[in-house]
Design an enzyme around this catalytic site. Sequence first.
Site: not given
Ligand SMILES: NC(=O)N[C@@H](CC(=O)O)C(=O)O
Ligand SMILES: [Zn+2]
Ligand SMILES: [Zn+2]
Length: 448
Positions: A75, A77, A196, A295, A322
């Site tokens: 996970h 981004h 999610h 989140n 994440d």
């Molecule tokens: N975790 C987060 O608060 N944000 C994540 C999206 C997600 O994982 O829900 C993002 O892409 O910034």
């Molecule tokens: Zn998420």
């Molecule tokens: Zn995420």
Amino acid sequence: MSAHSAPTLLLRRVRPYGEGDPVDVLVRDGRIAAIGDDAGAHAEAGSADVTDGGEGVEILDFDGAVLLPGFVDLHTHLREPGREDTETIATGSAAAARGGYTAVFAMANTQPPQDNQTVTDSVFRIGREVGLCDVHPVGAVTVGLAGEQLTEMGQMASGEARVRVFSDDGMCVYDPLVMRRALEYSAGLGVLIAQHAEEPRLTRGAVAHEGPTAARLGLTGWPRSAEESIVARDAILARDAGARVHICHASTTGTVELLRWAKAQGISITAEVTPHHLLLDDSRLESYDGVYRVNPPLREAHDAAALREALVSGVIDCVATDHAPHAAQEKCCEFAAARPGMLGLETALPIVAALLVESGDMTWRDLARVMSTRPAEIAGLSDQGRPIAVGEPANLAVVDPDSPWTVVGEELSSLSANTPYEGMTFAARVVGTVYRGRLTTRDGEVLA
Ligand SMILES: NC(=O)N[C@@H](CC(=O)O)C(=O)O
Ligand SMILES: [Zn+2]
Ligand SMILES: [Zn+2]
């Protein structure tokens, strides 16, 4: 750079899984060629001169450091395409390598989203050109992550990227019929849906965990039930669809109980937990610092304790970062306006080591299970998360368990600096990463 052009590496004095006396590990042509005292002999025999780099043998003395399989993040981004001002596939891969990662799964909430083969194959190709870790694009479950129309998962799965994990992360596949169809389709394709878990009607306007702290601070709350009601629903939908389902960023005690129940029922459900939900809790909200907005939100101390126990026991399968880069101006603002998410790739290992290995709850072998072996299994990777043994692919992380370092956001390899650990000091540090037989980091320096 492919494996054949990489120099032979001799990792001197490493301790596989932190067990036993230091040994030498020889890495040649992308694989582990020898382990033990004779590895050096192999190296000498393998090439006349023992020199640094070039076609000779590169010797690296790790002085008793712990050798682990390279970490796998389900996970991450990477923000490319669309928000290359906050991270790119190159900078995210560098952050991953510095964190000891040799494979990451890049989430689909890019701009445009990874909801078709053109975008997933493009991300895959860029990741391969960067060449610091395997970049596996995650495909969206629904078009535009809107939760209404299923994507062509089959096309993304059969494309060059061979997408095997699908998620609308950032958004929840909130419609039960859409989720049911997605699970049925995924079962047929043999791919995995990662959810999610957020019932959107329960989190409208929510910015923090719904508990005493948010109430006192006047922040609109995200109830645990918003996550748990989706986890319960999806476990049952997966059961009836004969499909697997993976729960992203589990955050509550209730989710742990639901996972325990579902696994006891024989349901094919797996879950990940992030380092921030293991270490932090909503007492951090006192500062109103937007860096703590995420989140799902940071929960209460007893939730974090339950998540740690669940990771040790296996009710939660693995750690996932994440890693969510955001621009400074998206974080340095009033709490409710801050973008949710925090960096994670370069601080995951020291946090998990501090919380679970230094506490004696886990061995380094257990840590390898939750940060490498298990995530690789969940995603169906055949060349990551492998045992440290002769013949296996050389995807490795070298960890010095006692090399204290202090987190400074601006010094991280990520293009962003939104780390919640600013100023914290951790004992464990990744001192070397080997990706497909090539050294990608040494003492925190990312090598081209
Ligand atoms: N975790 C987060 O608060 N944000 C994540 C999206 C997600 O994982 O829900 C993002 O892409 O910034
Ligand atoms: Zn998420
Ligand atoms: Zn995420």
